[in-house]
Enzyme design. Structure first.
Site, PDB file in Angstrom:
ATOM      1  N   GLU A   1     -15.316  42.073   4.288  1.00  0.00           N
ATOM      2  CA  GLU A   1     -14.960  43.625   3.569  1.00  0.00           C
ATOM      3  C   GLU A   1     -15.936  44.086   2.571  1.00  0.00           C
ATOM      4  O   GLU A   1     -15.894  45.266   2.230  1.00  0.00           O
ATOM      5  CB  GLU A   1     -13.451  43.649   3.220  1.00  0.00           C
ATOM      6  CG  GLU A   1     -12.995  43.199   1.992  1.00  0.00           C
ATOM      7  CD  GLU A   1     -13.341  41.781   1.697  1.00  0.00           C
ATOM      8  OE1 GLU A   1     -13.203  41.450   0.282  1.00  0.00           O
ATOM      9  OE2 GLU A   1     -13.419  41.032   2.660  1.00  0.00           O
TER      10      GLU A   1
ATOM     11  N   CYS B   1     -12.090  33.350   3.136  1.00  0.00           N
ATOM     12  CA  CYS B   1     -12.000  32.751   1.806  1.00  0.00           C
ATOM     13  C   CYS B   1     -11.298  31.428   1.474  1.00  0.00           C
ATOM     14  O   CYS B   1     -11.265  30.578   2.178  1.00  0.00           O
ATOM     15  CB  CYS B   1     -12.246  33.604   0.714  1.00  0.00           C
ATOM     16  SG  CYS B   1     -12.992  33.266  -0.854  1.00  0.00           S
TER      17      CYS B   1
ATOM     18  N   HIS C   1     -16.908  37.163   2.339  1.00  0.00           N
ATOM     19  CA  HIS C   1     -15.991  38.708   2.416  1.00  0.00           C
ATOM     20  C   HIS C   1     -16.650  39.650   3.145  1.00  0.00           C
ATOM     21  O   HIS C   1     -17.573  40.336   2.799  1.00  0.00           O
ATOM     22  CB  HIS C   1     -15.788  39.258   0.950  1.00  0.00           C
ATOM     23  CG  HIS C   1     -14.583  38.479   0.058  1.00  0.00           C
ATOM     24  ND1 HIS C   1     -13.302  38.632  -0.064  1.00  0.00           N
ATOM     25  CD2 HIS C   1     -14.833  37.354  -0.635  1.00  0.00           C
ATOM     26  CE1 HIS C   1     -12.939  37.749  -0.838  1.00  0.00           C
ATOM     27  NE2 HIS C   1     -13.736  36.806  -1.287  1.00  0.00           N
TER      28      HIS C   1
END
Length: 430
Positions: free
Chosen positions: A404, A318, A402
């Site tokens: 995760e 990001c 992202h």
């Protein structure tokens, strides 16, 4: 005190639905309902402490001049921020605690929010950093086995403003048409609409260093991995093979948990941590994390990234991806309304797969400005923007979104394995 009674006599209910009155049935009964309440001499009801419903007591004033009346929950006061919309259906607590939302009002397009309450396992940082929450409907009850408290109480304890009973669809269409807008959220009746409008037009999020306020102040070691009940890639859970220095530009906890689950020993350092100090720790790799705001507003972070290039494998997520883009010589630009949500399709050019991703950013890297040798590895299929980079010559990899999740799908979790493989190949080549 007088008593006013309201009498309703229903002689034949079918008269309300048919033009012709049917014949009276022998078993038909006349039902009378009487409602009464004590009235004062002025005709107002007495003995009632307050209305059993909330009234519109808040305003969201946007810089385009539109004023949106709403009901407040959470904290009270006046707050300015950039309004963005998030299309995630679930995971509002992770969104609330994502530091990348610092300086922003998050509008949830999913209309029903608060039905699962909040718990203390799903927080993605040490506090809520967003400016406020805008939703259509606030759940009047919670139903989840992990619920610890209601959303309203949670926000109030953390001094975060929220509003509901506002037309989020209309605001979202306005943001898509005109782009992200600065707004002012207020529950203070003493402030006029004009005052709030002037506040919205005198503040700007562009060029502000938002990272300094969300980053940690001292280095610390992170040891927690993903809990076994939630993990799905735990093949190296008990192995701490690779030392990773993670720069905290607003890092989410689940990024650290996923790295730990893939066998990494992690030291988290502040955003201003010198590159020379990082190299003294002899890391196998360096992570540049997500974070809020404009990457061009933090030239010190770009300088740190540039100094580490080629000396150790690096992975940017990001904000870290955008900083890498600038450090490699490219440029970034502000998007019209950004990407915020858990349902963004991304084309992984390296393997041909399409991944559904979780995204939260208002800036992007312009691939046309990158030097020769830098590869675009991922493309956002909604608008064609750059969603991933690689520079094999300098052991660089990055994603704009992202992997995760938290909240969101797990399609891209394997990128943590790719980072481990990159560190492994460099380590054993040395």
């Amino acid at each position: 005190m007088a008593t006013q009674g309201l009498n309703f006599a229903l002689n034949n209910p079918s008269t309300f639905f048919a033009p012709n009155k049917p014949p009276r049935h022998s078993k038909f009964r006349i039902v009378t309902v009487k409602c009464s309440a004590p009235l004062s001499s002025e005709g107002a009801a007495t003995g009632l402490a307050e209305r059993p419903w909330n009234v519109a007591n808040a305003r969201l004033v946007l810089e385009d001049g539109s004023i949106w009346r709403a009901k407040s929950f959470g904290a009270s006061g006046t707050q300015v921020g950039e309004v963005v919309f998030n299309t995630s259906l679930t995971g509002y607590q992770e969104i609330l605690t994502d530091p990348s939302y610092a300086g922003q009002f998050v509008l949830m397009t999913n209309p029903h929010i608060g039905n699962t309450g909040v718990n203390f396992d799903d927080e993605e940082s040490r506090q809520c950093f967003l400016a406020g929450l805008v939703i259509r409907s606030l759940s009047i009850g919670t139903s989840n086995w992990r619920c610890a408290e209601t959303l309203g109480n949670y926000l109030a304890e953390r001094n975060i403003m929220g509003i509901y009973d506002v037309d989020t669809r209309a605001i979202t269409r306005r943001l898509r048409q005109d782009g992200s807008l600065i707004g002012v959220l207020s529950t203070e009746e003493s402030k006029s609409d004009q005052e709030l409008l002037e506040m919205s037009r005198s503040w700007d999020i562009v060029g502000i260093d938002l990272i300094s306020d969300v980053s940690c102040k001292e280095p610390f070691e992170w040891v927690e991995s993903t809990k076994p009940d939630w993990d799905f890639n735990n093949h190296e859970r008990n192995s701490k093979t690779y030392r990773v220095i993670a720069y905290d530009f607003g890092i989410k906890h689940n990024i650290l948990r996923r790295l730990a689950s893939y066998g990494c020993q992690i030291i988290v350092v502040p955003s201003t941590w010198p590159a020379s100090e990082t190299l003294k720790l002899k890391p196998d790799g360096v992570l540049f994390s997500n974070g809020p705001g404009d990457p061009s507003a933090v030239p010190y972070a770009v300088a740190i990234v540039k100094e580490l290039l080629g000396k150790v494998p690096v992975f940017g997520i990001c904000m870290g991806h955008q900083l890498l883009g600038q450090a490699l010589g490219g440029k970034t630009f502000k998007m019209k309304f950004g990407h915020h949500g858990g349902n963004h399709p991304v084309h992984n050019i390296q393997n041909g797969r399409v991944e559904i991703s979780a995204q939260n950013h208002n800036y992007a890297v312009d691939p046309a400005t990158l030097p020769k040798g830098v590869e675009v590895t991922h493309i956002n299929l909604n608008d064609g923007t750059c969603a991933g980079l690689a520079y094999p010559a300098l052991n660089v990899m990055s994603l704009q979104y992202h992997p995760e999740a938290s909240p969101g799908p797990h399609d891209s979790d394997c990128v943590f394995r790719d980072f481990v493989e990159l560190m492994k190949s460099v380590k054993y080549r040395a």
